[in-house]
Design a protein around this motif. Structure first.
Motif, PDB file in Angstrom:
ATOM      1  N   TRP A  22      24.554  41.420  51.214  1.00 32.07           N
ATOM      2  CA  TRP A  22      25.169  41.297  52.547  1.00 32.07           C
ATOM      3  C   TRP A  22      24.626  42.293  53.570  1.00 32.07           C
ATOM      4  O   TRP A  22      24.952  42.194  54.753  1.00 32.07           O
ATOM      5  N   GLY A  23      23.806  43.230  53.127  1.00 30.52           N
ATOM      6  CA  GLY A  23      23.194  44.158  54.052  1.00 30.52           C
ATOM      7  C   GLY A  23      24.062  45.356  54.381  1.00 30.52           C
ATOM      8  O   GLY A  23      25.196  45.493  53.924  1.00 30.52           O
ATOM      9  N   SER A  54      23.251  46.903  60.727  1.00 27.16           N
ATOM     10  CA  SER A  54      22.596  45.800  61.431  1.00 27.16           C
ATOM     11  C   SER A  54      21.674  44.984  60.529  1.00 27.16           C
ATOM     12  O   SER A  54      21.264  43.881  60.883  1.00 27.16           O
ATOM     13  N   TRP A  55      21.358  45.548  59.343  1.00 23.36           N
ATOM     14  CA  TRP A  55      20.500  44.815  58.397  1.00 23.36           C
ATOM     15  C   TRP A  55      21.334  43.782  57.657  1.00 23.36           C
ATOM     16  O   TRP A  55      22.368  44.093  57.066  1.00 23.36           O
ATOM     17  N   GLU A  56      20.895  42.521  57.646  1.00 24.62           N
ATOM     18  CA  GLU A  56      21.686  41.425  57.110  1.00 24.62           C
ATOM     19  C   GLU A  56      21.518  41.217  55.614  1.00 24.62           C
ATOM     20  O   GLU A  56      22.212  40.390  55.026  1.00 24.62           O
ATOM     21  N   GLY A  57      20.615  41.951  54.974  1.00 23.03           N
ATOM     22  CA  GLY A  57      20.434  41.816  53.540  1.00 23.03           C
ATOM     23  C   GLY A  57      19.596  40.601  53.176  1.00 23.03           C
ATOM     24  O   GLY A  57      19.080  39.889  54.038  1.00 23.03           O
ATOM     25  N   TYR A  58      19.500  40.347  51.858  1.00 17.59           N
ATOM     26  CA  TYR A  58      18.656  39.259  51.358  1.00 17.59           C
ATOM     27  C   TYR A  58      19.443  38.023  50.962  1.00 17.59           C
ATOM     28  O   TYR A  58      18.876  37.063  50.440  1.00 17.59           O
ATOM     29  N   GLY A  59      20.741  38.020  51.159  1.00 14.19           N
ATOM     30  CA  GLY A  59      21.540  36.873  50.740  1.00 14.19           C
ATOM     31  C   GLY A  59      21.545  36.733  49.229  1.00 14.19           C
ATOM     32  O   GLY A  59      21.598  37.723  48.502  1.00 14.19           O
TER      33      GLY A  59
END
Length: 430
Positions: free
Chosen positions: A163-164, A167-172
């Motif tokens: 989920w990150g 502000s970084w959304e991660g890799y899912g």
């Protein structure tokens, strides 16, 4: 061993929970990757199983120097093998999922997830095989540390990678795969240093010594690898049938088998401990201790299987709902728990028997039983009962297979143990 296996299984369940929160499609896609990664790990384990059998019997006979040299040679074999295996996985991953008839929406997720996971296979194999050999040297604490550390690191980093942060959304969903890779790299660095201190990483000696070790390890490793890989192969063939049904059935099967695997950690710990114990006592010709340990293990396995069956029948559906709150998924998982866990006890006894066969230096019975399980019983029943009853028939086929193979394993091991006792005990007393 229970602590180590528990941590790994809990980490796997937590990871499944996080993926389930993303969506049913993602959970179903990741479920398709389980047998492939398990198959690669099982092939690597074949080396560890073979080396553990040789080392435990050598240690039981008092020759520690030879045992350390065999450990060094085995690590060299493993590094070469898993490197080749990973390349093969990258080349054929898409073809494998095409054979699985993966649905269009699942295919790209499963393939990319597998590519990432394959990066971690080599760094998983060396600590895994080395830990198996450590137990033959009576070191049970270090393997537990290695397994617990990998699981703890994975659990800590997986939410951020999915989920990150900020502000970084991660890799899912792919963050799950990256957490596996990163945690295993960290653990591998620690494990290699530990193996060096234990004498597993030393000059390999002459080529003749290396060739002799390779020949003996491979004599046990090849049948063990074949036995180990038949399980994920059979899982893949079953998955080909499951994949024909809706995504909620695929997702439910993945959740249910993960939960069932969690219940088997106690038996996995006992089975892993029985190998070195039996091997060392075989080397010392103490068959009285071997028979006593087997009797206690059988009683425990059957009692434990009964308790687990009751728990899963009563609470399995509710537990599966924690991973994916989808009524359709929960309904299918509940049906699984009404059928398959009934044979957990006898399947556990078969696992103990399999470890004991290899500890005797006799891997062929385990291989024959694996072949019998897959080609004579499991697959014909799965296809027949699937045709008659749908996916419920597949669950019934798995239960019948577990029970029948378990009974055969008990009878075969009893006969082999008595034969060795008659043939070898007089030599020891002479």
């Amino acid at each position: 061993m229970l602590l180590g296996f528990s941590s790994m299984m809990i980490a796997s369940l937590i990871d499944t929970y996080y993926v389930g929160q993303i969506g049913t499609i993602e959970l179903a896609a990741v479920t398709l990757t389980f047998p492939l990664v398990m198959g690669f790990s099982s092939l690597s384990m074949g080396f560890g199983i073979g080396a553990t059998s040789i080392i435990s019997r050598t240690v039981g006979a008092g020759d520690w120097a030879t045992a350390q040299r065999i450990a060094t040679h085995t690590l060299i074999l493993v590094i070469f093998f898993v490197s080749v295996l990973s390349v093969v996985g990258f080349v054929f991953a898409e073809s494998i999922f095409e054979l699985l008839n993966a649905r269009e929406e699942l295919f790209p997720i499963a393939v990319k997830y597998t590519y990432i996971t394959l990066i971690g296979v080599p760094v998983l194999a060396v600590p895994m095989v080395g830990s198996m050999m450590l137990r033959s040297f009576n070191d049970v604490r270090s393997p537990a540390i290695i397994m617990v550390a990998g699981a703890v690191i994975q659990v800590i980093i997986v939410p951020a990678l999915i989920w990150g942060i900020g502000s970084w959304e991660g890799y899912g969903v792919y963050g799950s795969a990256w957490s596996f890779v990163i945690s295993r790299v960290i653990v591998a660095v620690y494990a290699i240093g530990l193996f060096h201190r234990r004498g597993f990483i030393q000059h390999p000696g002459s080529f003749a010594q290396f060739r002799a070790s390779v020949r003996e390890v491979m004599r046990l490793a090849i049948p063990s690898m074949a036995s180990q890989v038949l399980m994920p192969v059979s899982m893949y063939l079953i998955m080909m049938l499951i994949a024909l049904y809706d995504n909620h059935v695929v997702a439910a099967y993945g959740v249910a088998t993960r939960i069932e695997s969690m219940t088997m950690i106690v038996i996995m710990a006992m089975s892993s401990s029985m190998g070195p114990f039996v091997g060392q006592n075989f080397g010392a010709r103490r068959f009285d201790r071997i028979q006593s340990a087997l009797k206690m293990s059988y009683v425990f396995c059957l009692t434990y299987g009964l308790v687990v069956t009751l728990i899963l029948v009563l609470l399995g559906g509710a537990i599966s709902g924690l991973f994916r709150d989808d009524p359709a998924v929960v309904a299918v998982a509940t049906e699984f728990f009404y059928i398959v866990p009934i044979t957990i006890g006898i399947m556990s006894v078969a696992m103990i028997a399999g470890s004991t066969f290899v500890a005797y230096g006799e891997p062929i019975p385990s291989f024959v039983l694996s072949m019998f399980r897959m080609f004579v019983v499991l697959l014909p029943l799965c296809y027949l009962l699937n045709w008659l009853f749908g996916y419920i028939g597949i669950f019934i086929a798995v239960a019948i297979t577990n029970g029948s193979v378990g009974l055969i394993a008990i009878v075969w091991l009893h006969a082999m143990t008595n034969r060795f006792k008659r043939e070898l005990t007089p030599q020891a007393t002479a």
